[in-house]
Structures are given as structure tokens and as C-alpha cells.
Design a protein around this motif. Structure first.
Motif, PDB file in Angstrom:
ATOM      1  N   LYS A   1       0.891  -1.225   0.046  1.00 55.68           N
ATOM      2  CA  LYS A   1       0.112   0.054   0.048  1.00 55.68           C
ATOM      3  C   LYS A   1       0.912   1.263   0.087  1.00 55.68           C
ATOM      4  CE  LYS A   1      -4.513  -1.302   2.027  1.00 55.68           C
ATOM      5  NZ  LYS A   1      -5.220  -1.321   3.219  1.00 55.68           N
ATOM      6  N   GLU A   2       1.973   1.292   0.734  1.00 60.23           N
ATOM      7  CA  GLU A   2       2.754   2.073   1.038  1.00 60.23           C
ATOM      8  C   GLU A   2       3.431   2.579  -0.235  1.00 60.23           C
ATOM      9  OE1 GLU A   2       6.764   2.815   3.559  1.00 60.23           O
ATOM     10  OE2 GLU A   2       5.078   1.896   4.625  1.00 60.23           O
ATOM     11  N   ARG A   3       3.777   1.741  -1.350  1.00 61.38           N
ATOM     12  CA  ARG A   3       4.448   1.937  -2.505  1.00 61.38           C
ATOM     13  C   ARG A   3       3.603   2.185  -3.664  1.00 61.38           C
ATOM     14  NH1 ARG A   3       7.661  -0.055   0.841  1.00 61.38           N
ATOM     15  NH2 ARG A   3       9.941  -0.218   0.346  1.00 61.38           N
ATOM     16  N   ILE A   4       2.311   1.698  -3.696  1.00 60.32           N
ATOM     17  CA  ILE A   4       1.531   1.787  -4.937  1.00 60.32           C
ATOM     18  C   ILE A   4       0.084   2.034  -4.628  1.00 60.32           C
ATOM     19  CG2 ILE A   4       2.978   0.545  -6.310  1.00 60.32           C
ATOM     20  CD1 ILE A   4       0.995  -1.915  -6.064  1.00 60.32           C
ATOM     21  N   GLY A   5      -0.071   2.191  -3.371  1.00 60.21           N
ATOM     22  CA  GLY A   5      -1.685   2.656  -3.159  1.00 60.21           C
ATOM     23  C   GLY A   5      -2.619   1.520  -2.634  1.00 60.21           C
ATOM     24  N   SER A   6      -3.656   2.055  -2.119  1.00 57.96           N
ATOM     25  CA  SER A   6      -4.478   0.658  -1.634  1.00 57.96           C
ATOM     26  C   SER A   6      -5.464   0.037  -2.709  1.00 57.96           C
ATOM     27  CB  SER A   6      -5.463   1.211  -0.547  1.00 57.96           C
ATOM     28  OG  SER A   6      -6.245   2.377  -1.027  1.00 57.96           O
ATOM     29  N   VAL A   7      -5.761   0.780  -3.845  1.00 61.22           N
ATOM     30  CA  VAL A   7      -6.582   0.212  -4.815  1.00 61.22           C
ATOM     31  C   VAL A   7      -5.709  -0.988  -5.424  1.00 61.22           C
ATOM     32  CG1 VAL A   7      -7.518   0.530  -7.159  1.00 61.22           C
ATOM     33  CG2 VAL A   7      -7.900   2.245  -5.538  1.00 61.22           C
ATOM     34  N   LYS A   8      -4.562  -0.905  -5.672  1.00 63.80           N
ATOM     35  CA  LYS A   8      -3.768  -1.955  -6.208  1.00 63.80           C
ATOM     36  C   LYS A   8      -3.194  -2.911  -5.276  1.00 63.80           C
ATOM     37  CE  LYS A   8      -2.076   1.204  -9.917  1.00 63.80           C
ATOM     38  NZ  LYS A   8      -1.096   2.152 -10.191  1.00 63.80           N
ATOM     39  N   ALA A   9      -3.331  -2.507  -3.995  1.00 62.93           N
ATOM     40  CA  ALA A   9      -2.679  -3.489  -3.053  1.00 62.93           C
ATOM     41  C   ALA A   9      -3.691  -4.707  -2.744  1.00 62.93           C
ATOM     42  CB  ALA A   9      -2.464  -2.854  -1.471  1.00 62.93           C
ATOM     43  N   PRO A  10      -3.036  -5.948  -2.620  1.00 58.67           N
ATOM     44  CA  PRO A  10      -3.501  -7.223  -2.281  1.00 58.67           C
ATOM     45  C   PRO A  10      -4.716  -7.236  -1.336  1.00 58.67           C
ATOM     46  CG  PRO A  10      -1.274  -7.659  -2.104  1.00 58.67           C
ATOM     47  CD  PRO A  10      -1.435  -6.241  -2.534  1.00 58.67           C
ATOM     48  N   LYS A  11      -5.902  -7.526  -1.390  1.00 59.10           N
ATOM     49  CA  LYS A  11      -6.911  -7.766  -0.489  1.00 59.10           C
ATOM     50  C   LYS A  11      -6.495  -9.060   0.299  1.00 59.10           C
ATOM     51  CE  LYS A  11      -9.335  -4.173  -1.897  1.00 59.10           C
ATOM     52  NZ  LYS A  11      -8.279  -3.466  -2.569  1.00 59.10           N
ATOM     53  N   GLN A  12      -5.956 -10.021  -0.101  1.00 61.60           N
ATOM     54  CA  GLN A  12      -5.538 -11.088   0.358  1.00 61.60           C
ATOM     55  C   GLN A  12      -4.156 -11.512   0.089  1.00 61.60           C
ATOM     56  OE1 GLN A  12      -8.149 -14.130  -1.241  1.00 61.60           O
ATOM     57  NE2 GLN A  12      -7.065 -15.851  -0.518  1.00 61.60           N
ATOM     58  N   VAL A  13      -3.259 -11.992   0.903  1.00 63.99           N
ATOM     59  CA  VAL A  13      -1.991 -12.546   0.710  1.00 63.99           C
ATOM     60  C   VAL A  13      -1.796 -13.934   1.343  1.00 63.99           C
ATOM     61  CG1 VAL A  13       0.479 -12.337   1.462  1.00 63.99           C
ATOM     62  CG2 VAL A  13      -0.838 -10.134   0.723  1.00 63.99           C
ATOM     63  N   GLU A  14      -1.538 -14.931   0.404  1.00 62.76           N
ATOM     64  CA  GLU A  14      -1.300 -16.233   0.762  1.00 62.76           C
ATOM     65  C   GLU A  14       0.397 -16.545   0.786  1.00 62.76           C
ATOM     66  OE1 GLU A  14      -3.722 -18.641   1.429  1.00 62.76           O
ATOM     67  OE2 GLU A  14      -5.406 -17.086   1.079  1.00 62.76           O
TER      68      GLU A  14
END
Length: 515
Positions: free
Chosen positions: A476-489
Motif C-alpha cells: 500500500k505504501e508503495r503503490i496505493g490501496s487500490v492496487k494492494a492485495p486484498k488477500q496474501v497467501e
């Protein structure tokens, strides 16, 4: 009519037939020996009824004798069909049937694969085992016996040099026809785009499969009388040692294997000063790991972007282009795929066939003598890929004001989340900058709220266990919340194709079934 594959060997031999041509495990075949072997193979093929234009397959791991047979196939005017032995049996059977292969050379290690497919291939009249005697197949010496024949030097039909199967990751496999002209263009672009020794012979180290990208990169090396050091099986520690031992000037690896090289303890104590060009390609590379490679391997990294249909050299980033004029690392360029090469025209196209202006994102399309004439026995796929008079790569990207090409995604991998286009490679670059992440893949999964949600699967460095919430915050810090993953496995490894590409379809299927 372009050069035949065997012409690169003969060109190298004209510069000295006693020079080492193919080396493995410390012993070399000279140019003269490889030439003689290719002539015997060509004669044997002719005696067994192989005519110009006929298809001959090789099923083998990296091996000098098997690679010598490629030149014999070419000298007989036949068409080389490289087969990746790590494909599943059914896919190889389908490819050999699609190509109408009539003769197959194979290593004894792949006898079980041959056993599984041979009864379903009525067109194959001869099976030849290269290194042993296997029931129902000719031994190689027995196959070669008629050496008294005149040297066969036939020309291919329609300039066809090889047919390469595209992975079955997108449905039924297709056979890409590559002509002598396609490969001659690729060879010319390689020699004009990257550094080669001024006065000596290049030494090329092949760890990646010769059935794939690593194989066609041999042709420019052979045309200069260079030596190809063949690794029979992949071993990163051995790879690093061989660079010093053989004073290797050129090599090629996909990014995932380069990450393993960077993680190897012997890297920093090995003399890599002979390297002039370390090619990387076949998948996007982490910018942070590329910067690390420029320091620890040297200012020798050379990127290439191509695909089977336009081999290797649509665009290139030479070692020098990784740096600015004042010697600093050109960070903004490292995420690019370099500049379109001199003999290829590249454009970015909108959905209706309009060429888009600089900076706009669309499908990357190409024209020129690098591009395949089409798919074997598949006019529909050929027509689709060459709509509007351009070859369609299936990659989405843009050209910047300096003419550098940026690839943002495969068209089929783009995610539309909350009405925004999210390009997986951009998210992957942000993830790869995280100190715990060794490799990753970003996909879209159906989501009631977002339409598609951005999902990241990360493979951690050994001994690390990244916290999913912390990883999301980092991105999020790097590319913003729209593009940040909603789920990380977090997975110990990612599913890959036989050439090391991450299989996003498999990841989607696994996560869909699990959700």
C-alpha cells in the motif's frame, strides 16, 4: 531464404575446425567433430527416407550429441521439432502428432515417456535411442552406420527450420513455425545488441534447456566460432563455478534461477570477470534483485524480450543501458523491457486495431522478419494472431518518451478491481521489493464487492515467514490501496511450467477450489 541452422555450425568451423564447439563435464567435441557427426546424421536420415521438409523430433536433456543431431536434421533439409521432456506424456504425444513427426531421437532416460506415447504415433516410423539400446528402438551407432554416403547438404522447404510447441497452459498446444529468416534476424539482432569479444571466441554457458531459449542463443555464438559449455542438469553452485573455470563470456537464465544464483554462498568468492553478457528474460525480473545482480554479478546483465512467435529479440536492454551516462544505475529503466530492436517495428494497439499514442497502454504488437509466418496447420490461430497486419503478442504495455517498452501484464492476467485496471506485474514488483519475499504471483479472484479482488501468493526466502497484514501495508505504501492485495497467501513454492514460468491458472484453480 535465411541461413539454415547447420550454416551457423559450418561458419564457426570455417574459423578453425580444431576449436572446441560443445563442451560438457570437462571434455569437448571440436567443430570438426560436430560437423562430421552432423553429416553422418544427415546421411542416416536420408537413408531412412527422411526428405526435406519432414519433421524430426529430439527428446533429450542438455547433451552435446543430441544438440549435434539438430545440425544433422538441418543438413538433411528436415525440420527440427524440439520437445521438452518435462512436459506430461499426453502433451508431447499431442505435439508430435500435430507436427507429423516421422522420426524421433531420444535419450534412454526418456524411454518410459517413449513407451507411453509410441503406440499412439503411427506416423513415426523410426525411434532412435541416442545413448543405449532400448527395446523397439535403433541404437545410435546402428542408426549412423552408413557413413560412406556423400555428405547430404539439402535445403529446407519454404525456409522452415523448426517447429516449436507453445505450452499447453492456454488450452491446446500450437506449433509455431520458425524459418531460417526468423532465426537469422534473431541472430543478427543478438550480435548487434549485446557485447561480444572483439578478438576472441565467446564462451556460452547453457544451464537452461537447449530445447528452449538457451538453444537458439547458441546460433550467434557458433557463428563466431565460440564454445558452448553444456550443463547436463541444473545445479546453481556448479553453474557459478563453471563461469570461472571456463572463462564464460555469455549465459542466459530466467529470473527465478538468477534469484537462486544470488542466494548461493559461492557467488561472492568466485571470479566472474570474464562475463560480458548475462542474459535474463522469459518472465519479469524484480527491480530490486536486478540492482543486486548489477552489483554482485557485475554490470553485465542483458535483458531480452520476445516470445516463441518472435524469438528473443523484440526489445533488448543491453548491459550499458542499465546505467545512465554518469554511471549510475538507471532505476527507472530497470522495470522496462528495453528498446525495440533495430529490425523490428513495435506499436501499442487499442481493441479496435488503432495504434495508440506514446504512454498509452494497450496490446504490444510487432512487425518484421523476426515474426513467425504462423502456426502449423492452424490457419484460424494464425489469422487471429496477425489481425490488422501486426503480430499480436498478448502482452499489455506502453512506450515511454525515450522509446523504452514497459510490459505491464499478459492481456489475460489483467485484473479489474472496483472499476480500475490493476496490472499484476506492478503489484508483483512492489511485493518483490519486500525483504522476506523471494518470488510471487498476483491474480484476480471473483469478488462480490470489487468485481475482482487482487490476491497475492508469495514464496518466502528460506527461513523467513512474512506476515500477510504487514506485506499488504508494505505494498500500500508503495503503490496505493487500490492496487494492494486484498488477500496474501504464503506458499513454500509456486507452481511452474517446465520452462520455469509461474502457472497463474493453477494458482487460480487452487485458490478457487479452496475458497
Amino acid at each position: 531464404m535465411g541461413m539454415r541452422l547447420v550454416d551457423y555450425l559450418d561458419k564457426g568451423a570455417s574459423l578453425g575446425s580444431d576449436a572446441p564447439c560443445l563442451t560438457t563435464d570437462g571434455s569437448s567435441l571440436t567443430y570438426g567433430q560436430v560437423r562430421e557427426l552432423s553429416s553422418r546424421v544427415a546421411a542416416a536420415l536420408a537413408i531412412r527416407g527422411v526428405e526435406p521438409g519432414d519433421k524430426v523430433a529430439i527428446i533429450s536433456a542438455n547433451d552435446p550429441v543430441a544438440f549435434s543431431c539438430v545440425f544433422g536434421i538441418s543438413r538433411a533439409g528436415a525440420v527440427w521439432c524440439p520437445v521438452n521432456p518435462r512436459n506430461v506424456a499426453a502433451e508431447n504425444r499431442e505435439l508430435l502428432a500435430l507436427f507429423d513427426c516421422t522420426l524421433v531421437l531420444f535419450q534412454s532416460g526418456f524411454a518410459p515417456l517413449v513407451e507411453q506415447i509410441r503406440d499412439d504415433l503411427p506416423l513415426v516410423h523410426t525411434w532412435v535411442c541416442l545413448d543405449d539400446s532400448v527395446e523397439g528402438a535403433l541404437g545410435f551407432e546402428e542408426f549412423l552406420a552408413p557413413a560412406e554416403e556423400d555428405v547430404i547438404d539439402r535445403h529446407p522447404i519454404d525456409d522452415v527450420a523448426m517447429i516449436v510447441g507453445t505450452g499447453g497452459t492456454t488450452g491446446r498446444p500450437k506449433g509455431v513455425v520458425l524459418t531460417g529468416t526468423n532465426l537469422e534476424t534473431m541472430t543478427a539482432l543478438t550480435l548487434m545488441s549485446y557485447p561480444f569479444p572483439d578478438d576472441g571466441r565467446p564462451v556460452y554457458l547453457a544451464l537452461a534447456p537447449l530445447t528452449h531459449a538457451a538453444g537458439v542463443l547458441c546460433f550467434p555464438v557458433l557463428s563466431l566460432g565460440g564454445e558452448v559449455v553444456v550443463m547436463r542438469s541444473p545445479d546453481v553452485g556448479r553453474f557459478v563455478g563453471l563461469i570461472e573455470e571456463h572463462q564464460v563470456t555469455h549465459t542466459f537464465l530466467p529470473p527465478t534461477v538468477i534469484y537462486a544464483v544470488l542466494g548461493h554462498p559461492a557467488l561472492d568468492t568466485t571470479d566472474l570477470s570474464s562475463l560480458q553478457c548475462f542474459w535474463y528474460g522469459a518472465a519479469p525480473m524484480s527491480v530490486s534483485r536486478l540492482e543486486e545482480a548489477l552489483t554482485r554479478i557485475g554490470p553485465v546483465m542483458g535483458q531480452l524480450f520476445g516470445q516463441t512467435e518472435a524469438p528473443m529479440m523484440i526489445s533488448t536492454l543491453s548491459p550499458a543501458q542499465h546505467f545512465t551516462a554518469d554511471g549510475e544505475v538507471a532505476r527507472s529503466r530497470l522495470a522496462s523491457a528495453g528498446r525495440p530492436t533495430p529490425l523490428v517495428t513495435v506499436a501499442v494497439m487499442g481493441p479496435m486495431g488503432t495504434v495508440l499514442p506514446q504512454g498509452e497502454r494497450g496490446e504490444i504488437v510487432v512487425r518484421g522478419s523476426l515474426v513467425t509466418p504462423g502456426y502449423h496447420k492452424n490457419p484460424e490461430a494464425t489469422a487471429e494472431a496477425s489481425a490488422h497486419g501486426w503480430h499480436h503478442t498478448g502482452d499489455i504495455g506502453y512506450l515511454d518518451e525515450d522509446g523504452y517498452l514497459f510490459i505491464v501484464d499478459r492481456a489475460k492476467d489483467m485484473i479489474i478491481s472496483g472499476g480500475f485496471n490493476v496490472y499484476s506485474t506492478e503489484v508483483e514488483q512492489a511485493l518483490l521489493a519486500h525483504p522476506d519475499v523471494r518470488d510471487c504471483a498476483v491474480i484476480g479472484l471473483p469478488d462480490e464487492h470489487w468485481g475482482e479482488r487482487v490476491v497475492a501468493v508469495v514464496q518466502p526466502h528460506e527461513g523467513r515467514s512474512p506476515d500477510p497484514a504487514e506485506v499488504v501495508a508494505f505494498v500500500k505504501e508503495r503503490i496505493g490501496s487500490v492496487k494492494a492485495p486484498k488477500q496474501v497467501e504464503v506458499w513454500p513454492d509456486l507452481p511452474r511450467s517446465t520452462v520455469g514460468k509461474v502457472l497463474k491458472t493453477d494458482i487460480k484453480d487452487t485458490l478457487r477450489d479452496g475458497s
